[in-house]
Design a protein around this motif. Sequence first.
Motif, mmCIF file in Angstrom:
data_model
loop_
_atom_site.group_PDB
_atom_site.id
_atom_site.type_symbol
_atom_site.label_atom_id
_atom_site.label_comp_id
_atom_site.label_asym_id
_atom_site.label_seq_id
_atom_site.Cartn_x
_atom_site.Cartn_y
_atom_site.Cartn_z
ATOM 1 N N GLN A 32 11.207 -0.775 -0.471
ATOM 2 C CA GLN A 32 10.364 -1.544 -1.387
ATOM 3 C C GLN A 32 9.856 -2.895 -0.863
ATOM 4 O O GLN A 32 9.036 -3.535 -1.519
ATOM 5 C CB GLN A 32 11.104 -1.770 -2.699
ATOM 6 N N ASN A 33 10.293 -3.323 0.312
ATOM 7 C CA ASN A 33 9.865 -4.649 0.782
ATOM 8 C C ASN A 33 8.547 -4.533 1.560
ATOM 9 O O ASN A 33 8.501 -4.662 2.781
ATOM 10 C CB ASN A 33 10.945 -5.286 1.660
ATOM 11 N N TRP A 34 7.477 -4.271 0.824
ATOM 12 C CA TRP A 34 6.160 -4.069 1.421
ATOM 13 C C TRP A 34 5.094 -4.882 0.686
ATOM 14 O O TRP A 34 5.290 -5.316 -0.442
ATOM 15 C CB TRP A 34 5.760 -2.587 1.391
ATOM 16 N N LYS A 35 3.958 -5.047 1.377
ATOM 17 C CA LYS A 35 2.755 -5.590 0.754
ATOM 18 C C LYS A 35 1.564 -4.807 1.305
ATOM 19 O O LYS A 35 1.495 -4.529 2.505
ATOM 20 C CB LYS A 35 2.576 -7.080 1.054
ATOM 21 N N ILE A 36 0.644 -4.436 0.425
ATOM 22 C CA ILE A 36 -0.536 -3.683 0.833
ATOM 23 C C ILE A 36 -1.686 -4.641 1.113
ATOM 24 O O ILE A 36 -2.040 -5.473 0.267
ATOM 25 C CB ILE A 36 -0.976 -2.684 -0.263
ATOM 26 N N TRP A 37 -2.250 -4.521 2.293
ATOM 27 C CA TRP A 37 -3.435 -5.288 2.667
ATOM 28 C C TRP A 37 -4.602 -4.305 2.761
ATOM 29 O O TRP A 37 -4.571 -3.386 3.589
ATOM 30 C CB TRP A 37 -3.227 -5.998 3.998
ATOM 31 N N ILE A 38 -5.593 -4.491 1.906
ATOM 32 C CA ILE A 38 -6.711 -3.546 1.833
ATOM 33 C C ILE A 38 -7.990 -4.200 2.339
ATOM 34 O O ILE A 38 -8.316 -5.331 1.975
ATOM 35 C CB ILE A 38 -6.906 -3.033 0.393
ATOM 36 N N SER A 39 -8.712 -3.470 3.190
ATOM 37 C CA SER A 39 -10.016 -3.919 3.672
ATOM 38 C C SER A 39 -11.053 -2.905 3.206
ATOM 39 O O SER A 39 -11.052 -1.746 3.629
ATOM 40 C CB SER A 39 -10.012 -4.011 5.202
#
Length: 308
Positions: A32-39
């Motif tokens: 669970q230790n994630w972050k989504i970076w969207i382009s």
Amino acid sequence: MHTDTVAILMATFNGQKFLEEQIHSIESQSYQNWKIWISDDESKDDTFKKLLALEQRIGKSKISINKGPQKGFCQNFLSLICHADIKADFYAFADQDDIWQTNKLKRAVDWLKPIPKELPALYCSRTEIVSDIDKSIGQSPLFKKPPSFANALVQNIAGGNTMVMNDAARSLLKNAGEFVLAVSHDWWAYQLITGAGGVVFYDPVSEVRYRQHSNNLVGSNNGLHQKLQRIVLLFKGRFRSWNAVNIKSLNEVSFLLNEENLKILQVLSHARDGNLLVRLFGVYRSGVYRQTLCGNLGLFVATIFKKL
């Protein structure tokens, strides 16, 4: 508790149909230790509207939306891997239309964690191929030969939608730059990381449901029809033009390659444009190989007919 951070790098373009299901599968990860970076490459459908709604629901601490370079999917992904604001322990590419199994991230991180931090490392895996309604079609080919630069020069076994890498591998890609000309971001990553002496693990266990539909930019390459199509494209020169692009780009960042792999690159580069004997001997001396007998027969044919 998961202390290592994972930056999930997702390039979007006209992905409204399947986007929410993919994001939900990421939210459901056991790690669970994630972050989504969207382009987003200026989608023409409701993708951006959906992204804003997801950002509001999930929170800006878990998702960040950015404007893409609008130069195709490869440059969109490379813009993320080179993004100065993105810092994490591990980096995972994500397509907009797949479905991740619950342990997708955990399995990758478990392999990556013991690797020395200074050694570039890349995890990739087999995929479960599914239809647009998530019905299983089969699995991608099972590759059994070891990943290496000699393989990466003539074949990409590493689907970007399965890739997770450590910070040392990310730094390599960042040093090469986001504007490098490459056929695809995942093939480029496989070539550059192996070329620099990094390690690659190909996991035979599928943790990604790879959705096939009419809007796929890159298909699964599985099945008789796709194999016959590849033969036709081989003789039309696509394989040769792809190799020319990759070799040119690798030569431009040759300072990132180790001595052994730089020699392989130079031998193959010289062999491609020689006469028949030079081509056959050069390809043999370079040691390049594909993963299957049929693939290596195709490599031999390509060498004979100057399509390599």
